[in-house]
Design a protein around this motif. Structure first.
Motif, PDB file in Angstrom:
ATOM      1  N   THR A 140      -3.184  -3.696   3.730  1.00 17.29           N
ATOM      2  CA  THR A 140      -2.549  -2.378   5.399  1.00 17.29           C
ATOM      3  C   THR A 140      -4.252  -1.966   5.885  1.00 17.29           C
ATOM      4  O   THR A 140      -3.942  -1.514   6.879  1.00 17.29           O
ATOM      5  CB  THR A 140      -2.385  -0.593   4.510  1.00 17.29           C
ATOM      6  N   GLY A 141      -5.465  -1.680   5.266  1.00 23.16           N
ATOM      7  CA  GLY A 141      -6.206  -1.347   6.312  1.00 23.16           C
ATOM      8  C   GLY A 141      -6.827   0.121   5.537  1.00 23.16           C
ATOM      9  O   GLY A 141      -7.519   0.438   6.348  1.00 23.16           O
ATOM     10  N   GLU A 142      -5.128   0.449   4.811  1.00 22.66           N
ATOM     11  CA  GLU A 142      -5.455   1.806   4.654  1.00 22.66           C
ATOM     12  C   GLU A 142      -6.222   2.480   3.317  1.00 22.66           C
ATOM     13  O   GLU A 142      -5.744   1.403   2.115  1.00 22.66           O
ATOM     14  CB  GLU A 142      -4.655   2.777   4.953  1.00 22.66           C
ATOM     15  N   CYS A 143      -6.434   3.276   2.696  1.00 25.14           N
ATOM     16  CA  CYS A 143      -6.644   3.951   1.549  1.00 25.14           C
ATOM     17  C   CYS A 143      -5.816   4.914   1.239  1.00 25.14           C
ATOM     18  O   CYS A 143      -4.457   5.550   1.826  1.00 25.14           O
ATOM     19  CB  CYS A 143      -7.774   5.181   1.391  1.00 25.14           C
ATOM     20  N   GLU A 144      -5.088   4.787   0.049  1.00 23.09           N
ATOM     21  CA  GLU A 144      -4.203   5.266  -0.820  1.00 23.09           C
ATOM     22  C   GLU A 144      -4.119   7.133  -0.650  1.00 23.09           C
ATOM     23  O   GLU A 144      -5.652   7.666  -1.213  1.00 23.09           O
ATOM     24  CB  GLU A 144      -4.031   5.078  -1.890  1.00 23.09           C
ATOM     25  N   ALA A 145      -3.247   7.665  -0.319  1.00 22.85           N
ATOM     26  CA  ALA A 145      -3.513   9.270  -0.134  1.00 22.85           C
ATOM     27  C   ALA A 145      -3.062   9.746  -2.176  1.00 22.85           C
ATOM     28  O   ALA A 145      -4.237  10.432  -2.508  1.00 22.85           O
ATOM     29  CB  ALA A 145      -2.438  10.028   0.017  1.00 22.85           C
ATOM     30  N   GLU A 146      -2.671   8.873  -2.857  1.00 23.29           N
ATOM     31  CA  GLU A 146      -2.567   9.333  -4.240  1.00 23.29           C
ATOM     32  C   GLU A 146      -2.215   8.245  -4.885  1.00 23.29           C
ATOM     33  O   GLU A 146      -0.968   7.574  -4.739  1.00 23.29           O
ATOM     34  CB  GLU A 146      -1.470  10.979  -4.704  1.00 23.29           C
ATOM     35  N   GLY A 147      -2.110   8.279  -6.065  1.00 27.03           N
ATOM     36  CA  GLY A 147      -1.788   7.521  -6.572  1.00 27.03           C
ATOM     37  C   GLY A 147      -0.488   7.334  -8.044  1.00 27.03           C
ATOM     38  O   GLY A 147      -0.255   9.084  -7.567  1.00 27.03           O
ATOM     39  N   GLN A 148       0.475   7.056  -8.202  1.00 30.75           N
ATOM     40  CA  GLN A 148       1.850   6.842  -9.323  1.00 30.75           C
ATOM     41  C   GLN A 148       1.482   5.556  -9.913  1.00 30.75           C
ATOM     42  O   GLN A 148       1.152   4.282  -9.937  1.00 30.75           O
ATOM     43  CB  GLN A 148       3.087   6.932  -8.050  1.00 30.75           C
ATOM     44  N   LEU A 149       1.550   6.376 -11.360  1.00 29.12           N
ATOM     45  CA  LEU A 149       1.327   5.754 -12.276  1.00 29.12           C
ATOM     46  C   LEU A 149       2.644   4.349 -11.821  1.00 29.12           C
ATOM     47  O   LEU A 149       3.932   4.953 -11.782  1.00 29.12           O
ATOM     48  CB  LEU A 149       1.855   5.938 -13.421  1.00 29.12           C
ATOM     49  N   TYR A 150       2.662   2.910 -12.395  1.00 25.10           N
ATOM     50  CA  TYR A 150       3.084   2.359 -12.422  1.00 25.10           C
ATOM     51  C   TYR A 150       3.834   1.471 -11.047  1.00 25.10           C
ATOM     52  O   TYR A 150       4.965   0.996 -11.336  1.00 25.10           O
ATOM     53  CB  TYR A 150       4.336   2.412 -13.746  1.00 25.10           C
ATOM     54  N   SER A 151       3.399   2.003 -10.501  1.00 25.30           N
ATOM     55  CA  SER A 151       3.606   2.645  -8.711  1.00 25.30           C
ATOM     56  C   SER A 151       4.232   0.497  -8.218  1.00 25.30           C
ATOM     57  O   SER A 151       2.687   0.000  -8.239  1.00 25.30           O
ATOM     58  CB  SER A 151       2.823   3.196  -7.577  1.00 25.30           C
ATOM     59  N   LEU A 152       4.724   0.185  -7.798  1.00 30.42           N
ATOM     60  CA  LEU A 152       4.979  -1.755  -7.423  1.00 30.42           C
ATOM     61  C   LEU A 152       4.103  -1.329  -6.359  1.00 30.42           C
ATOM     62  O   LEU A 152       4.029  -2.197  -5.085  1.00 30.42           O
ATOM     63  CB  LEU A 152       6.208  -1.823  -7.301  1.00 30.42           C
ATOM     64  N   SER A 153       4.657  -0.727  -5.664  1.00 27.89           N
ATOM     65  CA  SER A 153       4.211  -0.158  -4.105  1.00 27.89           C
ATOM     66  C   SER A 153       2.060  -0.410  -3.916  1.00 27.89           C
ATOM     67  O   SER A 153       2.054  -0.758  -2.978  1.00 27.89           O
ATOM     68  CB  SER A 153       4.454   0.869  -3.016  1.00 27.89           C
ATOM     69  N   SER A 154       1.980   0.493  -4.855  1.00 30.19           N
ATOM     70  CA  SER A 154       0.549  -0.017  -5.272  1.00 30.19           C
ATOM     71  C   SER A 154       0.069  -1.395  -5.451  1.00 30.19           C
ATOM     72  O   SER A 154      -1.269  -1.467  -5.050  1.00 30.19           O
ATOM     73  CB  SER A 154      -0.607   1.466  -6.281  1.00 30.19           C
TER      74      SER A 154
END
Length: 228
Positions: free
Chosen positions: A137-151
């Motif tokens: 995406t060229g973007e930084c993740e704003a926050e983390g999510q444990l076990y996130s499939l999107s991440s």
């Protein structure tokens, strides 16, 4: 001890000579800290002569380096002049412990988890690192999510290359998951009934992660908490 892999680059035509005659390294390679400075307190530095000692290949460790064209890598063991394993090699220290366990009827079965953060390699002096931009995406993740499939999805190409590189080097990389912080991941190694081999796998996987991150213009750090 600090998981900094040290070595030499040689031409392919010299490889057979290393299997026959070995290649020499200074004993101080096992007495360096994280910054590459020799710790004289180990007795392996300049004050003791910094002797060059022969090293020979570890069997079955010649593997391709997928992130470089027509390159391979090979693990080495250091030996004393009388042919015995060099006492300062952490790999030999672990092997000695395993041999003592075997004498008592035990065999350690070991699995290692590698947690790391992907950060932006561009840093400002005096400022903490920032999460890396996603290759997708060229973007930084704003926050983390444990076990996130999107991440996992937004770093898919990076994680896929790690899986491919691990398979090419017979490293049993298994599950990958997103951790709590932005750009934080964990990769699990499958258990093996050989503690020395498990540690070899862990160190080589660390090299794969760092090198693959660099290829994607990111930096991988294994610090416990790089962000404030």
């Amino acid at each position: 001890m600090n998981a900094v892999l040290r070595g030499k680059r040689i031409q392919r035509k010299k490889l057979s000579s290393i299997f026959r005659k070995g290649i020499y390294f200074p004993a101080s390679v096992f007495g360096m800290d994280d910054t590459g400075e020799t710790m004289e307190e180990t007795g392996l530095g300049f004050e003791s002569g910094d002797q060059d000692i022969p090293c020979f290949p570890v069997p079955q460790t010649l593997k391709p380096v997928p992130w470089q064209k027509q390159r391979g890598q090979l693990l080495l063991r250091m030996f004393e002049t009388d042919g015995s394993p060099f006492y300062g090699n952490p790999r030999e220290v672990l092997k000695t412990v395993c041999d003592k366990l075997a004498d008592s009827g035990f065999n350690p079965v070991v699995a290692v988890e590698m947690e790391f953060y992907l950060t932006d390699p561009k840093r400002r002096s005096g400022h903490p690192p920032k999460p890396a931009r996603s290759p997708e995406t060229g973007e930084c993740e704003a926050e983390g999510q444990l076990y996130s499939l999107s991440s996992l999805d937004v770093y898919e190409s990076f994680l896929n290359e790690i899986s491919t590189a691990s398979a090419s080097q017979n490293i049993p990389a298994d599950t990958a998951l997103a951790e709590l912080a932005p750009g934080q991941f964990e990769i699990n190694l499958h258990h093996v009934p050989d503690a020395v081999q498990a540690c070899d796998h862990a160190v080589l996987l660390k090299r794969i992660i760092r090198s693959t991150a660099r290829k994607h213009r990111m930096e991988a750090t294994f610090m416990a908490k790089p962000y404030p």
